[in-house]
Design a protein around this motif. Structure first.
Motif, PDB file in Angstrom:
ATOM      1  N   ASN A  53       0.838  -1.205   0.000  1.00 22.06           N
ATOM      2  CA  ASN A  53       0.000   0.000   0.000  1.00 22.06           C
ATOM      3  C   ASN A  53       0.878   1.262   0.000  1.00 22.06           C
ATOM      4  OD1 ASN A  53      -1.469   2.302   1.261  1.00 22.06           O
ATOM      5  ND2 ASN A  53      -3.137   0.824   1.363  1.00 22.06           N
ATOM      6  N   PRO A  54       0.659   2.187  -0.948  1.00 24.57           N
ATOM      7  CA  PRO A  54       1.508   3.384  -1.029  1.00 24.57           C
ATOM      8  C   PRO A  54       1.515   4.230   0.249  1.00 24.57           C
ATOM      9  CG  PRO A  54       0.219   3.144  -3.044  1.00 24.57           C
ATOM     10  CD  PRO A  54      -0.300   2.111  -2.085  1.00 24.57           C
ATOM     11  N   TYR A  55       0.382   4.295   0.948  1.00 21.07           N
ATOM     12  CA  TYR A  55       0.338   5.095   2.178  1.00 21.07           C
ATOM     13  C   TYR A  55       1.312   4.548   3.227  1.00 21.07           C
ATOM     14  CZ  TYR A  55      -3.967   7.548   0.674  1.00 21.07           C
ATOM     15  OH  TYR A  55      -4.894   8.325   0.015  1.00 21.07           O
ATOM     16  N   THR A  56       1.236   3.246   3.486  1.00 25.05           N
ATOM     17  CA  THR A  56       2.104   2.682   4.536  1.00 25.05           C
ATOM     18  C   THR A  56       3.548   2.576   4.056  1.00 25.05           C
ATOM     19  OG1 THR A  56       1.505   0.428   3.868  1.00 25.05           O
ATOM     20  CG2 THR A  56       0.243   1.402   5.661  1.00 25.05           C
ATOM     21  N   ARG A  57       3.742   2.401   2.747  1.00 23.60           N
ATOM     22  CA  ARG A  57       5.113   2.272   2.229  1.00 23.60           C
ATOM     23  C   ARG A  57       5.885   3.591   2.375  1.00 23.60           C
ATOM     24  NH1 ARG A  57       7.331   2.678  -3.219  1.00 23.60           N
ATOM     25  NH2 ARG A  57       9.334   1.582  -3.295  1.00 23.60           N
ATOM     26  N   VAL A  58       5.254   4.703   2.022  1.00 19.87           N
ATOM     27  CA  VAL A  58       5.964   5.979   2.103  1.00 19.87           C
ATOM     28  C   VAL A  58       6.158   6.400   3.567  1.00 19.87           C
ATOM     29  CG1 VAL A  58       3.979   7.581   1.904  1.00 19.87           C
ATOM     30  CG2 VAL A  58       6.217   8.247   0.987  1.00 19.87           C
ATOM     31  N   LEU A  59       5.217   6.060   4.428  1.00 23.22           N
ATOM     32  CA  LEU A  59       5.395   6.309   5.867  1.00 23.22           C
ATOM     33  C   LEU A  59       6.576   5.510   6.412  1.00 23.22           C
ATOM     34  CD1 LEU A  59       1.825   6.395   7.473  1.00 23.22           C
ATOM     35  CD2 LEU A  59       3.601   8.134   7.744  1.00 23.22           C
ATOM     36  N   SER A  60       6.646   4.250   6.024  1.00 19.62           N
ATOM     37  CA  SER A  60       7.740   3.388   6.463  1.00 19.62           C
ATOM     38  C   SER A  60       9.086   3.941   6.000  1.00 19.62           C
ATOM     39  CB  SER A  60       7.525   1.972   5.918  1.00 19.62           C
ATOM     40  OG  SER A  60       8.646   1.163   6.179  1.00 19.62           O
ATOM     41  N   SER A  61       9.139   4.452   4.758  1.00 19.02           N
ATOM     42  CA  SER A  61      10.377   5.048   4.245  1.00 19.02           C
ATOM     43  C   SER A  61      10.798   6.248   5.091  1.00 19.02           C
ATOM     44  CB  SER A  61      10.193   5.517   2.802  1.00 19.02           C
ATOM     45  OG  SER A  61       9.991   4.421   1.955  1.00 19.02           O
ATOM     46  N   PHE A  62       9.813   7.049   5.481  1.00 17.74           N
ATOM     47  CA  PHE A  62      10.110   8.243   6.290  1.00 17.74           C
ATOM     48  C   PHE A  62      10.710   7.861   7.640  1.00 17.74           C
ATOM     49  CE2 PHE A  62       8.466  11.277   9.551  1.00 17.74           C
ATOM     50  CZ  PHE A  62       9.265  12.363   9.220  1.00 17.74           C
ATOM     51  N   PHE A  63      10.070   6.938   8.347  1.00 23.06           N
ATOM     52  CA  PHE A  63      10.549   6.599   9.691  1.00 23.06           C
ATOM     53  C   PHE A  63      11.869   5.840   9.653  1.00 23.06           C
ATOM     54  CE2 PHE A  63       6.052   7.409  10.803  1.00 23.06           C
ATOM     55  CZ  PHE A  63       6.290   8.358  11.775  1.00 23.06           C
ATOM     56  N   ASP A  64      12.040   4.980   8.662  1.00 23.73           N
ATOM     57  CA  ASP A  64      13.254   4.178   8.568  1.00 23.73           C
ATOM     58  C   ASP A  64      14.413   4.992   7.990  1.00 23.73           C
ATOM     59  OD1 ASP A  64      15.252   2.364   7.889  1.00 23.73           O
ATOM     60  OD2 ASP A  64      14.114   1.428   6.284  1.00 23.73           O
ATOM     61  N   LYS A  65      14.217   5.560   6.801  1.00 24.14           N
ATOM     62  CA  LYS A  65      15.335   6.169   6.079  1.00 24.14           C
ATOM     63  C   LYS A  65      15.633   7.608   6.501  1.00 24.14           C
ATOM     64  CE  LYS A  65      16.127   2.513   3.829  1.00 24.14           C
ATOM     65  NZ  LYS A  65      17.262   1.732   4.313  1.00 24.14           N
ATOM     66  N   ILE A  66      14.612   8.361   6.873  1.00 25.75           N
ATOM     67  CA  ILE A  66      14.823   9.774   7.187  1.00 25.75           C
ATOM     68  C   ILE A  66      15.038   9.987   8.692  1.00 25.75           C
ATOM     69  CG2 ILE A  66      13.895  12.120   6.981  1.00 25.75           C
ATOM     70  CD1 ILE A  66      14.591  10.649   4.280  1.00 25.75           C
ATOM     71  N   CYS A  67      14.204   9.365   9.516  1.00 27.38           N
ATOM     72  CA  CYS A  67      14.327   9.562  10.968  1.00 27.38           C
ATOM     73  C   CYS A  67      15.324   8.603  11.605  1.00 27.38           C
ATOM     74  CB  CYS A  67      12.971   9.382  11.648  1.00 27.38           C
ATOM     75  SG  CYS A  67      11.695  10.464  10.995  1.00 27.38           S
ATOM     76  N   GLY A  68      15.595   7.489  10.948  1.00 27.66           N
ATOM     77  CA  GLY A  68      16.366   6.426  11.586  1.00 27.66           C
ATOM     78  C   GLY A  68      17.862   6.491  11.335  1.00 27.66           C
ATOM     79  N   ILE A  69      18.618   5.880  12.254  1.00 26.47           N
ATOM     80  CA  ILE A  69      20.060   5.677  12.064  1.00 26.47           C
ATOM     81  C   ILE A  69      20.214   4.315  11.381  1.00 26.47           C
ATOM     82  CG2 ILE A  69      22.291   5.469  13.232  1.00 26.47           C
ATOM     83  CD1 ILE A  69      20.990   8.255  13.467  1.00 26.47           C
ATOM     84  N   GLN A  70      21.034   4.246  10.340  1.00 23.57           N
ATOM     85  CA  GLN A  70      21.127   3.044   9.514  1.00 23.57           C
ATOM     86  C   GLN A  70      22.078   2.000  10.114  1.00 23.57           C
ATOM     87  OE1 GLN A  70      18.789   3.034   6.859  1.00 23.57           O
ATOM     88  NE2 GLN A  70      18.303   4.834   8.094  1.00 23.57           N
ATOM     89  N   ARG A  71      22.174   0.848   9.450  1.00 22.17           N
ATOM     90  CA  ARG A  71      23.010  -0.260   9.956  1.00 22.17           C
ATOM     91  C   ARG A  71      24.455   0.149  10.205  1.00 22.17           C
ATOM     92  NH1 ARG A  71      20.863  -2.986   5.603  1.00 22.17           N
ATOM     93  NH2 ARG A  71      22.867  -3.228   4.562  1.00 22.17           N
ATOM     94  N   ASN A  72      24.943   1.107   9.400  1.00 19.72           N
ATOM     95  CA  ASN A  72      26.342   1.510   9.545  1.00 19.72           C
ATOM     96  C   ASN A  72      26.538   2.566  10.645  1.00 19.72           C
ATOM     97  OD1 ASN A  72      25.236   3.806   8.442  1.00 19.72           O
ATOM     98  ND2 ASN A  72      26.345   3.710   6.507  1.00 19.72           N
ATOM     99  N   GLY A  73      25.451   2.853  11.389  1.00 19.62           N
ATOM    100  CA  GLY A  73      25.563   3.821  12.480  1.00 19.62           C
ATOM    101  C   GLY A  73      25.453   5.268  12.040  1.00 19.62           C
ATOM    102  N   LYS A  74      25.161   5.466  10.746  1.00 18.77           N
ATOM    103  CA  LYS A  74      25.086   6.828  10.215  1.00 18.77           C
ATOM    104  C   LYS A  74      23.692   7.122   9.672  1.00 18.77           C
ATOM    105  CE  LYS A  74      29.944   6.866   8.877  1.00 18.77           C
ATOM    106  NZ  LYS A  74      30.824   6.213   7.931  1.00 18.77           N
ATOM    107  N   ARG A  75      23.496   8.371   9.302  1.00 17.97           N
ATOM    108  CA  ARG A  75      22.257   8.771   8.640  1.00 17.97           C
ATOM    109  C   ARG A  75      22.234   8.238   7.214  1.00 17.97           C
ATOM    110  NH1 ARG A  75      18.017  10.442  11.539  1.00 17.97           N
ATOM    111  NH2 ARG A  75      18.651  11.748  13.286  1.00 17.97           N
ATOM    112  N   TYR A  76      21.034   7.985   6.707  1.00 24.68           N
ATOM    113  CA  TYR A  76      20.877   7.489   5.336  1.00 24.68           C
ATOM    114  C   TYR A  76      21.377   8.537   4.337  1.00 24.68           C
ATOM    115  CZ  TYR A  76      18.544   5.505   1.218  1.00 24.68           C
ATOM    116  OH  TYR A  76      18.269   4.978  -0.026  1.00 24.68           O
ATOM    117  N   ARG A  77      22.205   8.103   3.412  1.00 23.51           N
ATOM    118  CA  ARG A  77      22.720   8.935   2.321  1.00 23.51           C
ATOM    119  C   ARG A  77      23.398  10.220   2.786  1.00 23.51           C
ATOM    120  NH1 ARG A  77      18.900   8.344  -2.993  1.00 23.51           N
ATOM    121  NH2 ARG A  77      20.482   9.779  -3.764  1.00 23.51           N
ATOM    122  N   GLY A  78      24.056  10.136   3.925  1.00 24.60           N
ATOM    123  CA  GLY A  78      24.946  11.223   4.349  1.00 24.60           C
ATOM    124  C   GLY A  78      24.289  12.577   4.506  1.00 24.60           C
ATOM    125  N   LYS A  79      24.326  13.387   3.447  1.00 23.03           N
ATOM    126  CA  LYS A  79      23.869  14.783   3.562  1.00 23.03           C
ATOM    127  C   LYS A  79      22.362  14.944   3.337  1.00 23.03           C
ATOM    128  CE  LYS A  79      28.244  16.928   2.177  1.00 23.03           C
ATOM    129  NZ  LYS A  79      29.069  15.843   1.621  1.00 23.03           N
TER     130      LYS A  79
END
Length: 271
Positions: free
Chosen positions: A80-106
């Motif tokens: 579902n596009p609604y839950t998919r884009v929400l999931s992207s926001f919380f995981d990729k934008i708000c979250g710290i990634q596996r490498n301990g850093k922010r997603y895509r650096g800058k």
């Protein structure tokens, strides 16, 4: 162009077109298990052997031959596009990634500066207005997809139909497309149609949610994040996903599909 995002088991029993944020970690691990009788130790996205991937040069010829020959069962999974884009926001934008850093650096500093979003502080744990920040993120998503500014769209929030279409456009054909929301039934259909060295019992397979725990928990029901303007943007970005995969645009609270996927229609419209 070839077949980006395409994975295949080493015994060539099945081909999968990966769609980010649509149970891809679990599907990849099921494929790995069906070959080896054990799961990959780590995130399946990091596996460089034991599974064929388009990103691995030595796999490309085998994948091309299998896809174009159309004798290997091919599938993908959508969400579902609604839950998919929400999931992207919380995981990729708000979250710290596996490498301990922010997603895509800058990327996150850019969003904070240009779009005024908040992400819950340096580690995503502080309180912030999730709804306001998500709606600003959605504006950014629209800008990347419509205008390719301030950057090209990212695979985690570009439309599902775009991922699905490259496989068709380059000569592939899906035998099955199923919904993340009805995962076991959809994946069982795949398993019923292929022969693998190791039997897979879906009831015993753990869910490999590699993004879980990266970011803050969603504090509100899905529908609270989408006002009139947000829904207008969602239609602009994802109208093909809603239509082709039968999701309910009118009711963000309903994550379940409203009808059956028509494979012929998908091949005609995305080919």
């Amino acid at each position: 162009m070839g077949f980006p995002g395409t994975w295949m088991t080493v015994n060539e029993s099945v081909i999968y077109r990966v769609v980010p944020k649509c149970a891809c970690s679990t599907i990849g691990q099921i494929m790995f298990y069906s070959d080896h009788g054990e799961f990959f130790d780590g995130d399946i996205h990091d596996a460089e052997d034991g599974i064929h991937k388009w990103a691995i040069e030595s796999s490309q010829q085998l994948i091309t031959k299998a896809v174009k020959g159309r004798e290997v069962y091919s599938f993908t999974c959508v969400r579902n596009p609604y839950t998919r884009v929400l999931s992207s926001f919380f995981d990729k934008i708000c979250g710290i990634q596996r490498n301990g850093k922010r997603y895509r650096g800058k990327l996150v500093p850019l969003l904070i500066q240009k779009y005024g979003i908040e992400v819950g502080g340096p580690d995503g744990t502080e309180e912030f207005d999730q709804i306001e920040s998500f709606r600003r993120f959605l504006l950014f998503v629209r800008d990347t997809i419509r205008f390719r500014k301030p950057m090209d769209p990212d695979i985690h929030w570009s439309a599902t139909s775009g991922h699905v279409s490259t496989f068709i456009a380059n000569g592939g054909r899906y035998n099955h497309i199923f919904w993340t929301e009805d995962f076991n039934a959809g994946m069982q259909t795949v398993l019923d149609n292929i022969e693998t060295p190791h039997q897979v019992d879906l009831a015993k397979i753990p869910r490999f949610n590699e993004s879980e725990g990266h970011g803050p928990k969603r504090a509100h029901p899905v529908e609270d994040y989408f006002d009139d303007l947000s829904r207008h943007l969602m239609w602009e970005i994802y109208h093909r996903d809603f239509k082709l995969f039968r999701y309910d645009f009118d009711n963000p609270a309903n994550k379940m599909p409203t009808g059956e996927i028509d494979l012929d229609e998908i091949h005609a419209k995305l080919g």
